[in-house]
Each structure stands twice: as C-alpha cells, then as structure tokens.
Design an enzyme around this catalytic site. Sequence first.
Site, PDB file in Angstrom:
ATOM      1  N   THR A 136       0.825  -1.208   0.000  1.00  0.00           N
ATOM      2  CA  THR A 136       0.000   0.000   0.000  1.00  0.00           C
ATOM      3  C   THR A 136       0.861   1.262   0.000  1.00  0.00           C
ATOM      4  O   THR A 136       2.007   1.241   0.479  1.00  0.00           O
ATOM      5  CB  THR A 136      -0.894  -0.015   1.264  1.00  0.00           C
ATOM      6  OG1 THR A 136      -1.432   1.281   1.478  1.00  0.00           O
ATOM      7  CG2 THR A 136      -0.099  -0.369   2.523  1.00  0.00           C
ATOM      8  N   ASP A 137       0.293   2.364  -0.463  1.00  0.00           N
ATOM      9  CA  ASP A 137       1.004   3.655  -0.396  1.00  0.00           C
ATOM     10  C   ASP A 137       1.018   4.197   1.029  1.00  0.00           C
ATOM     11  O   ASP A 137       1.738   5.159   1.320  1.00  0.00           O
ATOM     12  CB  ASP A 137       0.384   4.681  -1.364  1.00  0.00           C
ATOM     13  CG  ASP A 137      -1.076   5.012  -1.058  1.00  0.00           C
ATOM     14  OD1 ASP A 137      -1.675   4.379  -0.165  1.00  0.00           O
ATOM     15  OD2 ASP A 137      -1.623   5.905  -1.726  1.00  0.00           O
ATOM     16  N   GLU A 138       0.235   3.573   1.937  1.00  0.00           N
ATOM     17  CA  GLU A 138       0.154   4.102   3.307  1.00  0.00           C
ATOM     18  C   GLU A 138       1.483   3.949   4.057  1.00  0.00           C
ATOM     19  O   GLU A 138       1.697   4.592   5.079  1.00  0.00           O
ATOM     20  CB  GLU A 138      -1.005   3.444   4.067  1.00  0.00           C
ATOM     21  CG  GLU A 138      -2.309   3.661   3.334  1.00  0.00           C
ATOM     22  CD  GLU A 138      -3.571   3.271   4.083  1.00  0.00           C
ATOM     23  OE1 GLU A 138      -3.559   3.242   5.321  1.00  0.00           O
ATOM     24  OE2 GLU A 138      -4.586   3.004   3.402  1.00  0.00           O
ATOM     25  N   TYR A 163      -1.886  -0.659  10.925  1.00  0.00           N
ATOM     26  CA  TYR A 163      -1.993  -1.314   9.611  1.00  0.00           C
ATOM     27  C   TYR A 163      -0.787  -0.969   8.743  1.00  0.00           C
ATOM     28  O   TYR A 163      -0.091  -1.851   8.240  1.00  0.00           O
ATOM     29  CB  TYR A 163      -3.292  -0.896   8.905  1.00  0.00           C
ATOM     30  CG  TYR A 163      -3.297  -1.205   7.421  1.00  0.00           C
ATOM     31  CD1 TYR A 163      -3.305  -2.523   6.961  1.00  0.00           C
ATOM     32  CD2 TYR A 163      -3.282  -0.175   6.464  1.00  0.00           C
ATOM     33  CE1 TYR A 163      -3.299  -2.806   5.590  1.00  0.00           C
ATOM     34  CE2 TYR A 163      -3.278  -0.453   5.104  1.00  0.00           C
ATOM     35  CZ  TYR A 163      -3.285  -1.768   4.671  1.00  0.00           C
ATOM     36  OH  TYR A 163      -3.266  -2.051   3.328  1.00  0.00           O
ATOM     37  N   LYS A 167       2.291  -3.310   7.288  1.00  0.00           N
ATOM     38  CA  LYS A 167       2.580  -3.465   5.846  1.00  0.00           C
ATOM     39  C   LYS A 167       4.017  -3.020   5.558  1.00  0.00           C
ATOM     40  O   LYS A 167       4.721  -3.650   4.769  1.00  0.00           O
ATOM     41  CB  LYS A 167       1.591  -2.671   4.994  1.00  0.00           C
ATOM     42  CG  LYS A 167       0.165  -3.194   4.987  1.00  0.00           C
ATOM     43  CD  LYS A 167       0.004  -4.594   4.417  1.00  0.00           C
ATOM     44  CE  LYS A 167       0.204  -4.672   2.921  1.00  0.00           C
ATOM     45  NZ  LYS A 167      -0.148  -6.021   2.384  1.00  0.00           N
TER      46      LYS A 167
HETATM   47  P1  NAD Z   1      -9.424  -7.749   2.107  1.00  0.00           P
HETATM   48  O1  NAD Z   1      -9.435  -7.472   3.573  1.00  0.00           O
HETATM   49  O2  NAD Z   1     -10.646  -7.502   1.293  1.00  0.00           O
HETATM   50  O3  NAD Z   1      -9.010  -9.274   1.847  1.00  0.00           O
HETATM   51  C1  NAD Z   1      -7.991  -9.911   2.573  1.00  0.00           C
HETATM   52  C2  NAD Z   1      -8.107 -11.409   2.299  1.00  0.00           C
HETATM   53  O4  NAD Z   1      -7.021 -12.059   2.997  1.00  0.00           O
HETATM   54  C3  NAD Z   1      -9.410 -12.032   2.795  1.00  0.00           C
HETATM   55  O5  NAD Z   1      -9.914 -12.930   1.838  1.00  0.00           O
HETATM   56  C4  NAD Z   1      -8.987 -12.767   4.053  1.00  0.00           C
HETATM   57  O6  NAD Z   1      -9.792 -13.900   4.330  1.00  0.00           O
HETATM   58  C5  NAD Z   1      -7.560 -13.159   3.718  1.00  0.00           C
HETATM   59  N1  NAD Z   1      -6.741 -13.372   4.919  1.00  0.00           N
HETATM   60  C6  NAD Z   1      -6.634 -12.537   5.995  1.00  0.00           C
HETATM   61  N2  NAD Z   1      -5.803 -13.081   6.914  1.00  0.00           N
HETATM   62  C7  NAD Z   1      -5.365 -14.260   6.378  1.00  0.00           C
HETATM   63  C8  NAD Z   1      -4.479 -15.269   6.842  1.00  0.00           C
HETATM   64  N3  NAD Z   1      -3.869 -15.183   8.035  1.00  0.00           N
HETATM   65  N4  NAD Z   1      -4.242 -16.336   6.045  1.00  0.00           N
HETATM   66  C9  NAD Z   1      -4.855 -16.444   4.820  1.00  0.00           C
HETATM   67  N5  NAD Z   1      -5.715 -15.528   4.350  1.00  0.00           N
HETATM   68  C10 NAD Z   1      -5.963 -14.442   5.118  1.00  0.00           C
HETATM   69  O7  NAD Z   1      -8.187  -6.919   1.555  1.00  0.00           O
HETATM   70  P2  NAD Z   1      -8.013  -6.179   0.148  1.00  0.00           P
HETATM   71  O8  NAD Z   1      -8.583  -4.826   0.246  1.00  0.00           O
HETATM   72  O9  NAD Z   1      -8.422  -7.102  -0.929  1.00  0.00           O
HETATM   73  O10 NAD Z   1      -6.416  -6.022   0.129  1.00  0.00           O
HETATM   74  C11 NAD Z   1      -5.583  -7.039  -0.421  1.00  0.00           C
HETATM   75  C12 NAD Z   1      -4.133  -6.609  -0.294  1.00  0.00           C
HETATM   76  O11 NAD Z   1      -3.939  -5.377  -0.989  1.00  0.00           O
HETATM   77  C13 NAD Z   1      -3.671  -6.364   1.136  1.00  0.00           C
HETATM   78  O12 NAD Z   1      -2.354  -6.857   1.260  1.00  0.00           O
HETATM   79  C14 NAD Z   1      -3.709  -4.856   1.283  1.00  0.00           C
HETATM   80  O13 NAD Z   1      -2.751  -4.417   2.215  1.00  0.00           O
HETATM   81  C15 NAD Z   1      -3.344  -4.429  -0.128  1.00  0.00           C
HETATM   82  N6  NAD Z   1      -3.877  -3.114  -0.539  1.00  0.00           N
HETATM   83  C16 NAD Z   1      -5.210  -2.821  -0.399  1.00  0.00           C
HETATM   84  C17 NAD Z   1      -5.694  -1.593  -0.844  1.00  0.00           C
HETATM   85  C18 NAD Z   1      -7.164  -1.245  -0.750  1.00  0.00           C
HETATM   86  O14 NAD Z   1      -7.533  -0.120  -1.086  1.00  0.00           O
HETATM   87  N7  NAD Z   1      -8.039  -2.147  -0.352  1.00  0.00           N
HETATM   88  C19 NAD Z   1      -4.817  -0.662  -1.417  1.00  0.00           C
HETATM   89  C20 NAD Z   1      -3.465  -0.999  -1.547  1.00  0.00           C
HETATM   90  C21 NAD Z   1      -3.005  -2.231  -1.111  1.00  0.00           C
HETATM   91  P1  TYD Z   2     -10.844   3.721   4.202  1.00  0.00           P
HETATM   92  O1  TYD Z   2     -11.767   3.307   3.113  1.00  0.00           O
HETATM   93  O2  TYD Z   2     -10.956   3.053   5.537  1.00  0.00           O
HETATM   94  O3  TYD Z   2      -9.351   3.570   3.613  1.00  0.00           O
HETATM   95  P2  TYD Z   2      -7.929   4.066   4.253  1.00  0.00           P
HETATM   96  O4  TYD Z   2      -8.116   4.455   5.637  1.00  0.00           O
HETATM   97  O5  TYD Z   2      -7.079   2.841   4.132  1.00  0.00           O
HETATM   98  O6  TYD Z   2      -7.480   5.180   3.361  1.00  0.00           O
HETATM   99  O7  TYD Z   2     -10.998   5.281   4.431  1.00  0.00           O
HETATM  100  C1  TYD Z   2     -10.839   6.197   3.371  1.00  0.00           C
HETATM  101  C2  TYD Z   2     -10.979   7.593   3.945  1.00  0.00           C
HETATM  102  O8  TYD Z   2     -12.340   7.782   4.374  1.00  0.00           O
HETATM  103  C3  TYD Z   2     -10.119   7.851   5.167  1.00  0.00           C
HETATM  104  O9  TYD Z   2      -9.652   9.199   5.130  1.00  0.00           O
HETATM  105  C4  TYD Z   2     -11.073   7.664   6.333  1.00  0.00           C
HETATM  106  C5  TYD Z   2     -12.406   8.118   5.765  1.00  0.00           C
HETATM  107  N1  TYD Z   2     -13.621   7.441   6.316  1.00  0.00           N
HETATM  108  C6  TYD Z   2     -14.689   8.206   6.779  1.00  0.00           C
HETATM  109  O10 TYD Z   2     -14.655   9.456   6.765  1.00  0.00           O
HETATM  110  N2  TYD Z   2     -15.793   7.551   7.239  1.00  0.00           N
HETATM  111  C7  TYD Z   2     -15.874   6.186   7.300  1.00  0.00           C
HETATM  112  O11 TYD Z   2     -16.911   5.647   7.780  1.00  0.00           O
HETATM  113  C8  TYD Z   2     -14.774   5.421   6.805  1.00  0.00           C
HETATM  114  C9  TYD Z   2     -14.815   3.921   6.814  1.00  0.00           C
HETATM  115  C10 TYD Z   2     -13.658   6.090   6.305  1.00  0.00           C
END
Ligand code: NAD
Ligand code: TYD
Length: 361
Positions: A136-138, A163, A167
């Site tokens: 992630t960019d975070e 988180y 990461k």
């Molecule tokens: P998500 O929470 O939707 O899915 C995570 C998946 O991992 C789920 O299916 C869960 O069951 C599985 N999982 C969790 N713990 C596990 C374990 N111990 N063993 C096996 N499986 C396990 O997450 P996502 O949003 O699809 O994100 C996927 C990846 O992308 C993550 O690594 C996250 O850090 C990264 N990422 C997400 C975003 C975003 O905006 N969602 C952005 C950048 C990077």
């Molecule tokens: P989120 O979707 O949780 O992603 P991340 O925290 O990983 O960027 O949140 C996106 C943005 O929205 C973040 O600035 C927090 C804000 N947010 C709210 O204002 N209300 C909400 O109920 C949630 C879930 C997030």
Amino acid sequence: MRTYLVTGGAGFIGSNYIHYMFKKYDNDIRIINVDKLTYAGNLENLKDIENRDNYTFVRADICDKEAIMKIFEENDIDRVVHFAAESHVDRSIKNPEVFVQTNVLGTAVMLNCAKAAWELPDGTFKEGKKFLHVSTDEVYGSLPDDDSAFFYETTPYDPHSPYSASKASSDFLVKAYMDTYKFPANITNCSNNYGPYQFPEKLIPLIINNALNGKKLPVYGDGKNVRDWLFVEDHAKAIDMVQEQGRLFETYNVGGHNEKQNIEIINIILDTLQEMLPEGDPRKEHINKDLITYVEDRKGHDRRYAIAPDKIKAEIGWYPETMFKEGIKKTIAWFFEHEDWMKNVTSGDYQKYYEDMYKNR
Ligand code: NAD
Ligand code: TYD
C-alpha cells in the site's frame, strides 16, 4: 502451463485479480487460491469460477508453515501473488496484534516457503519463479494538503497506523529477501482501491450501502482528508504487468491520478445514486446530503495520500484507464445487481462491528 499461488484471493482485490486473470489467460494458467476466510474473505466472490478445472481453493492460514509448504511441495508453483492481509485501518487501531500476526509473520512464512521451494543448491533460484508482494502507499505516511507533493518509490517509509506499520514491516522483509538472497520478487505499493466485492467497512461501499438504506453517512473529522482512488481492475492489470514486464527486485507505485477529499467522494456517490436509480424508486426520497454526519476523527488520521505513478508508466506502460466517473458508475451498478451479496455480508457479525466502531461517533 504456469501455476499461480494467490494468497487472500477470496478478499476484495484478490477476487478481482483472479477474475481478471481468468478473463485474460483463460485455460493457459492454473490458480491455487489460499485463504483463511476471515470476516473479509468470501467464497461468494468466486462463485462463477469455482468449478473451473484450472482453479483450486485451499482454506489455510498463511501463518501455518506446514499448510503452506505442503502447497509448494504438491505443486510446481511459478508465481506467488501475495494479497492476504488484515487490511482495515480502523480495525488495526482497535486490535493491532492480528495485523502483526498475519501481515508480518504471514509474509515471513510465504517468503520462507517460496524460498525453500525455489532455491537451488548453489543458492540461486529456479528459472522464471517470481513472488509479487502487494502493498500500500500508506507505508509512506502522510502528505501535506499542498497538492504538489507526491509519493515516489524513493520516498522514505513513515507509516503511522498499526496497519501501515505492519505493511511497512512486511515490505522490509521482502526487501531483505531480495537484498540478502537475491530472492526473485517485486513489490507494488498501490493507492486506495474501489470496485465490485469491496467489503462495506471501507469508505466507498459503506457510503453506498448506508445511503441506499437511508442511514447516516459518517464523515471522519473535517472530511477533507484526501485519498487517491483507483478502480480495482486497473490494479489487477498493474499487478500482472509488473510481474510479467517489471524488472526483478524493483518496487512500483500504482496510483489512480485521482485525488479526492472524502467529502467530495460522498457527494459524488449521492449524485450518482440519484442519477442511476429509476424514477419512482422510493430510495430517491431519502438519498440526500442531510444524511451526511460529521463524526469524531480517526486517531492518527493520515491527511493526504497521492501517488505519481511515473515509474510504472515509463517502464511498463501501465496507467490508470478508468476515470472515476466511469468507475463509480460501474461500482454502483454492481452493487445494484448484487443486493444479496451486500445483504449477506452485512448480516450477523457486521452489525456488531458497525455498532462497536461507530458507537462513539
Ligand atoms: P481484504 O481485507 O478484502 O481481503 C484480505 C483477504 O485475505 C481475505 O480474503 C482474508 O480472508 C484473507 N486473509 C486474511 N488473513 C489471512 C491469513 N492469516 N491467512 C490467509 N488468508 C488471510 O483486503 P483487500 O482490500 O483485498 O487487500 C488485499 C491486499 O492489498 C492487502 O495486502 C492490502 O494491504 C493491499 N492493498 C489494499 C488496498 C485497498 O484499497 N483495499 C490498497 C493498496 C493495497
Ligand atoms: P478507508 O476506506 O478506511 O481507507 P484508508 O483508511 O485505508 O485510506 O478510508 C478512506 C478515507 O475515508 C479515510 O480518510 C477515512 C475516511 N472514512 C470516513 O470518513 N468515514 C468512514 O466511515 C470510513 C470507513 C472512512
């Protein structure tokens, strides 16, 4: 035929990636999806591909070395694409330990098992094997409101939430394996994703679901925090392109060129819902700005994330194809067509989660 081991493939991005890969490669690849099925993992996301001969699901925890090693021993894995993680910042603030467990230790297990399976007696690695760590960019921390600053691959890590700290730790482990063993890997650091199958704890699906149900729309702080939103299929494509065309050992930032304040996102969702709901739909009555409710800010809330995806564009030719206006319409259309999916994931534990997370807000 190339064999992929995908971790976390039942989650949001993982399931979109699996769909993307079968659409692109059809029967030319095999995918093994290993997922623990936490609250975020949902096999309904993969219903339409579960009976393919070239797809296998294994329910296992990535922290379980025996289970993961067994998969490597029984299959000649060519590619690992590592998504599995705890992914929600708010949950990490309430309960950091599971983030360290899965994101750090789980990544260490994945790296160790792949190394054991792929390493040759002379310490080099079998030809063509590759590991992609999805991050992630975070990890880069927070940018000021000034919109001239961006995250680059060279930006020092400065994570703030449990988180992003977990990461960042997992990224450093992957970097350590690349530096120490010349382990064949890449890291991608992506901005916020949105699209089909996203669990409604994240901003966009939560707002869509609450608005449709006439529930309050919780905005943390002043609503002016900025995120760079990327349509999830564009992310899936980037991951595939990096693994096939990227230079080994490199990090690539993946971003949407789409920075928006949270309040802007919420207003766009409300307008798009109004536009897309048919005349006479009773929900049109209650979907309006009165639902917007400013609530207590998230602890340590990062102000702004923004990626300049220059390197991936210059080296690989990837760029974000889906404009936000189009992506949000596709996303809302998907939620309209999958009301049962939303009902299923918001029944049971979700209600308790929502009450706990938002009770003081
Ligand atoms: P998500 O929470 O939707 O899915 C995570 C998946 O991992 C789920 O299916 C869960 O069951 C599985 N999982 C969790 N713990 C596990 C374990 N111990 N063993 C096996 N499986 C396990 O997450 P996502 O949003 O699809 O994100 C996927 C990846 O992308 C993550 O690594 C996250 O850090 C990264 N990422 C997400 C975003 C975003 O905006 N969602 C952005 C950048 C990077
Ligand atoms: P989120 O979707 O949780 O992603 P991340 O925290 O990983 O960027 O949140 C996106 C943005 O929205 C973040 O600035 C927090 C804000 N947010 C709210 O204002 N209300 C909400 O109920 C949630 C879930 C997030």
